[in-house]
Design a protein around this motif. Structure first.
Motif, PDB file in Angstrom:
ATOM      1  N   TYR A  85       0.828  -1.210   0.000  1.00 43.76           N
ATOM      2  CA  TYR A  85       0.000   0.000   0.000  1.00 43.76           C
ATOM      3  C   TYR A  85       0.865   1.264   0.000  1.00 43.76           C
ATOM      4  N   GLN A  86       1.890   1.283   0.836  1.00 48.90           N
ATOM      5  CA  GLN A  86       2.741   2.476   0.912  1.00 48.90           C
ATOM      6  C   GLN A  86       3.392   2.783  -0.430  1.00 48.90           C
ATOM      7  N   GLN A  87       3.870   1.759  -1.108  1.00 44.14           N
ATOM      8  CA  GLN A  87       4.486   1.965  -2.412  1.00 44.14           C
ATOM      9  C   GLN A  87       3.462   2.434  -3.438  1.00 44.14           C
ATOM     10  N   ALA A  88       2.273   1.837  -3.413  1.00 50.79           N
ATOM     11  CA  ALA A  88       1.245   2.201  -4.389  1.00 50.79           C
ATOM     12  C   ALA A  88       0.748   3.630  -4.173  1.00 50.79           C
ATOM     13  N   PHE A  89       0.540   4.029  -2.928  1.00 54.51           N
ATOM     14  CA  PHE A  89       0.058   5.382  -2.653  1.00 54.51           C
ATOM     15  C   PHE A  89       1.160   6.421  -2.825  1.00 54.51           C
ATOM     16  N   ALA A  90       2.416   6.031  -2.582  1.00 53.87           N
ATOM     17  CA  ALA A  90       3.523   6.964  -2.749  1.00 53.87           C
ATOM     18  C   ALA A  90       3.623   7.458  -4.191  1.00 53.87           C
ATOM     19  N   ALA A  91       3.221   6.623  -5.131  1.00 54.40           N
ATOM     20  CA  ALA A  91       3.235   7.025  -6.533  1.00 54.40           C
ATOM     21  C   ALA A  91       2.290   8.196  -6.784  1.00 54.40           C
ATOM     22  N   HIS A  92       1.340   8.398  -5.890  1.00 53.10           N
ATOM     23  CA  HIS A  92       0.390   9.519  -5.995  1.00 53.10           C
ATOM     24  C   HIS A  92       0.680  10.600  -4.948  1.00 53.10           C
ATOM     25  N   ARG A  93       1.859  10.522  -4.332  1.00 46.19           N
ATOM     26  CA  ARG A  93       2.271  11.477  -3.294  1.00 46.19           C
ATOM     27  C   ARG A  93       1.289  11.493  -2.122  1.00 46.19           C
ATOM     28  N   VAL A  94       0.815  10.321  -1.758  1.00 48.60           N
ATOM     29  CA  VAL A  94      -0.125  10.179  -0.639  1.00 48.60           C
ATOM     30  C   VAL A  94       0.557   9.391   0.474  1.00 48.60           C
ATOM     31  N   THR A  95       0.480   9.916   1.689  1.00 44.61           N
ATOM     32  CA  THR A  95       1.039   9.237   2.857  1.00 44.61           C
ATOM     33  C   THR A  95      -0.036   8.384   3.519  1.00 44.61           C
ATOM     34  N   THR A  96       0.353   7.200   3.989  1.00 45.44           N
ATOM     35  CA  THR A  96      -0.599   6.303   4.645  1.00 45.44           C
ATOM     36  C   THR A  96      -0.148   6.011   6.077  1.00 45.44           C
ATOM     37  N   ALA A  97      -1.094   5.589   6.882  1.00 46.45           N
ATOM     38  CA  ALA A  97      -0.816   5.202   8.270  1.00 46.45           C
ATOM     39  C   ALA A  97      -1.491   3.876   8.555  1.00 46.45           C
ATOM     40  N   GLN A  98      -0.887   3.052   9.396  1.00 46.55           N
ATOM     41  CA  GLN A  98      -1.447   1.753   9.770  1.00 46.55           C
ATOM     42  C   GLN A  98      -2.121   1.844  11.132  1.00 46.55           C
ATOM     43  N   LYS A 124      -6.532  15.379   9.332  1.00 43.46           N
ATOM     44  CA  LYS A 124      -6.160  16.797   9.306  1.00 43.46           C
ATOM     45  C   LYS A 124      -4.849  17.001   8.554  1.00 43.46           C
ATOM     46  N   GLN A 125      -3.941  16.035   8.672  1.00 46.37           N
ATOM     47  CA  GLN A 125      -2.641  16.110   8.010  1.00 46.37           C
ATOM     48  C   GLN A 125      -2.671  15.489   6.609  1.00 46.37           C
ATOM     49  N   ARG A 126      -3.857  15.179   6.116  1.00 49.59           N
ATOM     50  CA  ARG A 126      -4.065  14.627   4.769  1.00 49.59           C
ATOM     51  C   ARG A 126      -3.407  13.255   4.605  1.00 49.59           C
ATOM     52  N   VAL A 127      -3.398  12.495   5.682  1.00 52.86           N
ATOM     53  CA  VAL A 127      -2.882  11.123   5.665  1.00 52.86           C
ATOM     54  C   VAL A 127      -4.068  10.168   5.552  1.00 52.86           C
ATOM     55  N   ILE A 128      -3.917   9.103   4.777  1.00 51.28           N
ATOM     56  CA  ILE A 128      -4.972   8.098   4.659  1.00 51.28           C
ATOM     57  C   ILE A 128      -4.732   7.000   5.688  1.00 51.28           C
ATOM     58  N   PRO A 129      -5.606   6.883   6.705  1.00 51.49           N
ATOM     59  CA  PRO A 129      -5.470   5.788   7.674  1.00 51.49           C
ATOM     60  C   PRO A 129      -5.897   4.463   7.030  1.00 51.49           C
ATOM     61  N   ILE A 130      -5.103   3.433   7.227  1.00 52.53           N
ATOM     62  CA  ILE A 130      -5.432   2.101   6.717  1.00 52.53           C
ATOM     63  C   ILE A 130      -5.665   1.188   7.912  1.00 52.53           C
ATOM     64  N   PHE A 131      -6.901   0.738   8.060  1.00 49.79           N
ATOM     65  CA  PHE A 131      -7.308  -0.092   9.188  1.00 49.79           C
ATOM     66  C   PHE A 131      -7.288  -1.563   8.792  1.00 49.79           C
ATOM     67  N   ASN A 132      -6.899  -2.389   9.735  1.00 43.94           N
ATOM     68  CA  ASN A 132      -7.048  -3.827   9.583  1.00 43.94           C
ATOM     69  C   ASN A 132      -7.248  -4.421  10.966  1.00 43.94           C
ATOM     70  N   GLU A 133      -7.837  -5.592  10.998  1.00 42.03           N
ATOM     71  CA  GLU A 133      -7.928  -6.291  12.274  1.00 42.03           C
ATOM     72  C   GLU A 133      -6.545  -6.783  12.664  1.00 42.03           C
ATOM     73  N   ASN A 134      -6.239  -6.721  13.946  1.00 37.92           N
ATOM     74  CA  ASN A 134      -4.952  -7.217  14.433  1.00 37.92           C
ATOM     75  C   ASN A 134      -5.036  -8.737  14.553  1.00 37.92           C
ATOM     76  N   ASP A 135      -4.927  -9.409  13.409  1.00 38.00           N
ATOM     77  CA  ASP A 135      -5.105 -10.865  13.366  1.00 38.00           C
ATOM     78  C   ASP A 135      -4.101 -11.612  14.233  1.00 38.00           C
ATOM     79  N   THR A 136      -2.938 -11.021  14.467  1.00 39.06           N
ATOM     80  CA  THR A 136      -1.899 -11.716  15.215  1.00 39.06           C
ATOM     81  C   THR A 136      -2.309 -11.970  16.663  1.00 39.06           C
TER      82      THR A 136
END
Length: 367
Positions: A85-98, A124-136
Motif C-alpha cells: 500500500y505504501q508503495q502504491a500510494f507513494a506514486a500519488h504522493r499520498v502518505t498512509t498510516a497503519q 487533518k494532516q491529509r494522511v490516509i489511515p489504513i485499518f485492519n484487524e490485528n489478526d496476530t
C-alpha cells in the motif's frame, strides 16, 4: 462538495486465488482512492488480506485453518500488505498510516475515543489511515468477519458520509446470479428486512472469510449510525467515483437516520451486554416508538447476572431484540420489582438511585 468516505476492500480483491498479494489490484485501488483524495475528500481505508498475503510466504500450501497458523501468516502478511500500500500510494504522493484494531478496542469507550482522536489528526494532516484487524492477537470469537463489521464501526466512529464496501459481485441479488440467470439486483434498499437477509448467502471465496451476509450485517450497523452504504464492485477506472456519486455498480443501502454520538455507537454496537430484560408490549411501544424510559412495571422477566451500570439487551415477548441500555438495578433487585407500579417499587427497595430501569438517555433502539 467534499465528504468523508470509508472504503473497505476484502481479501479476494487484493490477493490471487492461490494466495499472495495481487500488486496490480493494489495499484489500481490506490489510484482510485488517491483520485478521491485529490478532490479534497477525506478517505479512510479498511483492508483485509494479511493472512491471505502471508500464508504462501510463510510456507503453508493453502490458507491455514488453525488459529496459531493464521496468526503467524498474518504477522508476515501484514508487513507485506502495508509495504504494498505504501508503495502504491507513494506514486500519488499520498502518505498512509497503519491502524490495527481488535473487537476489544471498541468495547472500551476510552480506547475508542483515543482511536477517534488519532484518526482526526491523521485526516487533518491529509494522511490516509489504513485499518485492519490485528489478526496476530485476535481470536475467532472477536473477529469482525473479513472486516465488513470493522468498516461499519469505523464509518460510524468518524461520522462518514459514505461507506463503500467492495466485493467481486456487483451488489445484492434475489439469487446467486452465477447460478440463476433470472436473478434481479437490488439497486437501492431503503430498509434491511428479513427478506433482504434471506437473499444474503455465505462466504464466496477461498481466500476471504466474508460473504454477502456479513456485508448486509455491516450495512445494518452503518445505516443505524446514519451512514449510507454501497456494496458492489470497482474494477474499472472511475468506478470508485461513480460509487460515491450514486451511480456505482452495486447496491445502495439508504438511511434517513442522523449520525449517532460516540456514546450511542458504543452502547449499540460495541458494548458487551451482560444480561437480558424481557418487556411487555406496552413497554416495547414506549421504548421503541414513544421515546420513553423503561419502568419496572413493563418488565416481565430478567435473565443473566449484572449490576447497576452494566449494559443489558432488551427483548419483546416474541424474543425480538428491541435495543440495549445501561441498567440502573442489579439483577436481583430488578427481579424483585419486575412488573410493579412505581409506588410499589419504593416499598420493596429501601433505597434506589433512580426509578427508571433504563433511562431514555442511556438507551438505543436496535429493532
Amino acid at each position: 462538495m467534499t465528504s468523508r468516505i470509508v472504503v473497505k476492500i476484502g481479501s479476494s480483491s487484493l490477493t490471487t486465488e492461490e494466495g499472495g498479494l495481487d500488486r496490480s489490484s493494489i495499484t489500481f485501488f490506490a489510484g482510485e482512492i488517491a483520485a478521491l483524495a485529490d478532490q479534497g475528500h477525506e478517505v479512510l481505508l479498511v483492508t483485509s488480506g494479511a493472512v491471505a498475503a502471508g500464508f504462501r510466504e510463510i510456507g503453508y500450501p493453502q490458507r491455514p485453518k488453525l488459529l496459531h497458523e493464521k496468526q503467524a501468516a498474518a504477522a508476515v502478511g501484514q508487513a507485506l500488505l502495508m509495504q504494498a500500500y505504501q508503495q502504491a500510494f507513494a506514486a500519488h504522493r499520498v502518505t498512509t498510516a497503519q491502524i490495527l484494531l481488535t473487537r476489544t478496542d471498541f468495547h472500551s469507550r476510552k480506547r475508542m475515543g483515543n482511536a477517534g482522536m488519532t484518526v482526526e489528526e491523521l485526516l487533518k494532516q491529509r494522511v490516509i489511515p489504513i485499518f485492519n484487524e490485528n489478526d496476530t492477537v485476535s481470536v475467532d470469537e472477536l473477529k469482525f468477519g473479513d472486516n465488513d463489521l470493522l468498516s461499519a464501526l469505523v464509518a460510524n466512529l468518524v461520522k462518514a458520509q459514505h461507506l463503500i464496501i467492495l466485493t467481486d459481485t456487483n451488489g445484492l441479488y434475489t439469487a446467486d446470479p452465477r447460478k440463476d440467470p433470472s436473478a434481479v439486483r437490488y439497486d437501492r434498499i431503503p430498509e434491511i428486512t428479513a427478506e433482504i437477509y434471506a437473499f444474503a448467502g455465505g462466504s464466496g471465496s477461498s481466500v476471504g472469510t466474508g460473504g454477502m451476509r456479513s456485508k448486509v450485517d455491516a450495512a445494518k450497523v452503518a445505516t443505524r449510525g446514519g451512514v449510507p452504504v454501497f456494496v458492489g464492485s470497482v474494477n474499472e477506472p472511475g468506478d470508485m467515483q461513480r460509487a460515491v456519486d450514486g451511480t456505482g455498480k452495486g447496491t445502495y443501502f439508504e438511511t434517513r437516520l442522523a449520525s449517532l454520538s460516540r456514546k450511542k455507537q458504543w452502547l449499540g454496537f460495541m458494548s458487551t451486554p451482560l444480561g437480558t430484560v424481557v418487556v411487555d408490549d406496552g413497554a416495547e411501544e414506549a421504548l421503541v416508538h414513544g421515546g420513553h424510559s423503561l419502568l419496572p412495571v413493563g418488565v416481565k422477566r430478567v435473565l443473566g447476572t449484572f449490576h447497576a451500570g452494566d449494559v443489558v439487551e432488551v427483548i419483546g415477548l416474541d424474543e425480538t431484540l428491541l435495543g440495549r441500555g445501561i441498567v440502573n438495578y442489579d439483577d436481583d433487585q430488578l427481579r424483585l420489582i419486575a412488573g410493579l407500579p412505581s409506588g410499589e417499587v419504593m416499598k420493596q427497595l429501601a433505597s434506589i438511585h433512580r426509578l427508571e430501569v433504563i433511562h431514555r438517555d442511556e438507551w438505543i433502539t436496535l429493532k
